[in-house]
Design an enzyme around this catalytic site. Structure first.
Site, short mmCIF file in Angstrom:
data_model
loop_
_atom_site.label_atom_id
_atom_site.label_comp_id
_atom_site.label_asym_id
_atom_site.label_seq_id
_atom_site.Cartn_x
_atom_site.Cartn_y
_atom_site.Cartn_z
N GLY A 178 0.82 -1.20 0.00
CA GLY A 178 0.00 0.00 0.00
C GLY A 178 0.86 1.25 0.00
O GLY A 178 2.05 1.22 0.33
N CYS A 179 0.26 2.38 -0.37
CA CYS A 179 1.03 3.62 -0.51
C CYS A 179 1.47 4.18 0.84
O CYS A 179 2.66 4.47 1.04
CB CYS A 179 0.22 4.65 -1.30
SG CYS A 179 -1.46 4.91 -0.70
N PHE A 180 0.54 4.33 1.80
CA PHE A 180 0.94 4.77 3.14
C PHE A 180 1.94 3.78 3.74
O PHE A 180 2.92 4.16 4.37
CB PHE A 180 -0.28 4.86 4.06
CG PHE A 180 -0.98 6.18 4.04
CD1 PHE A 180 -0.29 7.37 4.16
CD2 PHE A 180 -2.36 6.25 3.94
CE1 PHE A 180 -0.94 8.60 4.17
CE2 PHE A 180 -3.03 7.45 3.94
CZ PHE A 180 -2.32 8.64 4.05
N ALA A 181 1.67 2.49 3.53
CA ALA A 181 2.54 1.46 4.09
C ALA A 181 3.96 1.60 3.56
O ALA A 181 4.93 1.45 4.31
CB ALA A 181 1.99 0.07 3.76
#
Length: 325
Positions: free
Chosen positions: A134-137
């Site tokens: 994921g992007c935030f991850a």
């Protein structure tokens, strides 16, 4: 490098991540784009949906999937990738790179390798199926991996991160309308964001005995693309030692760079880079991390994973220029 080009299919090519992926693949010197799948835009030119690609390709979207490929990218909504793979089969040699969250967690007991190259490069090279992070991850993990490797993560970590509107996808919602988002900011999914689970699994992979509690506050920003994460934790290490730790960890990773100066979002927009910087006040450490959510946070990282899967230079097709201003 092999002279045989990689034959690629993209499923879900009409969305933001699908469009970004098509832009990268059409310019990749070792790729032949065989099909771009979209149920809603079948038989329409790709450039009718992604208008910036006018003049770059005459390929039409299709609602059919051909098996004459080497790798397929799934750019589908969360939950849809699992359904798609239940309804469609590929030959055993076809590699799968999924950009949804359907296969990211180890507890799901699937055969997918978590596709964060800065953590799992060796496993990615030998994988059949990749779960793209994921992007935030991605932004948060890259800010923490060097400390985790040395078992130096404290019990509590505080994260505030702001993302652009493309992170919400193309579907209209109250908070994705321009008139709501412009000149505005807000918090959403405080402490409960779905990316926390994959972050936890990755950090536990490196520091299994003292997994930290991550207190994460995501924010919607008044811009279209990018993530800027601010991570606060306590450490007794001097700034020079922290800088050496991060520089050493990322020395062999071509897209993640440690900066001794402060960073900002425009340095990474339209690139596959992650930039990281550190400052310290007494025992409080601030780690800032910046990525483009559609590239290093999604489609760029997916192409990076494809390069690793097929034994290519990790950077090929991804030497992109930042917008700068």
């Amino acid at each position: 490098m092999s002279t045989n080009k990689i034959k690629v299919g993209v499923v879900g090519g009409a969305g933001y991540t699908g469009g970004e992926l098509l832009r990268l693949l059409l310019l990749h010197p070792q790729v032949t784009l065989v099909f771009a799948h979209s149920n809603s835009h079948a038989n329409q030119p790709i450039y009718r949906v992604h208008t910036d690609l006018f003049g770059d390709t005459d390929l039409l979207f299709t609602d059919q999937v051909t098996e004459a490929i080497d790798v397929v990218f799934l750019c589908l909504g969360h939950g849809d990738s699992k359904v798609f793979l239940q309804e469609n089969t590929f030959e055993s040699h076809v590699k799968i790179i999924d950009l949804s969250q359907d296969f990211r967690l180890k507890k799901q007991e699937n055969s997918f390798v978590y596709g964060l190259p800065e953590l799992n490069r060796v496993q990615i090279k030998n994988a059949q199926c990749i779960a793209n992070p994921g992007c935030f991850a991605t932004a948060i993990q890259l800010a923490l991996l060097p400390l985790a490797e040395q078992q130096l993560l404290p019990k509590s970590i505080y994260v505030q991160a702001v993302t652009g509107s493309t992170g919400a996808g193309q579907g209209l919602a109250t908070t994705s309308h321009f008139s709501w988002r412009a000149n505005n900011t807000s918090v959403y999914k405080a402490f409960t964001h779905q990316h926390l689970e994959e972050i936890g699994e990755s950090l536990t992979q490196l520091q299994p005995h003292t997994a930290p509690a991550i207190k994460f506050i995501p924010e919607r920003g008044d811009f279209t693309r990018g993530i800027f994460a601010s991570v606060v934790l306590e450490s007794s290490l001097a700034v020079d030692d922290l800088q050496m730790l991060y520089t050493s960890y990322y020395a062999t990773h071509p897209f993640t760079h440690f900066s001794t100066e402060g960073i900002h979002l425009k340095q990474v927009i339209n690139t596959n880079k992650c930039l990281i910087s550190i400052e310290k006040h007494q025992n409080d450490v601030l780690i800032t991390s910046a990525i483009d959510n559609l590239l290093k946070g999604a489609s760029g990282q997916a192409v990076q994973n494809m390069n690793l899967l097929f034994g290519l230079d990790e950077k090929i097709g991804l030497t992109l220029k930042a917008s700068a201003f």
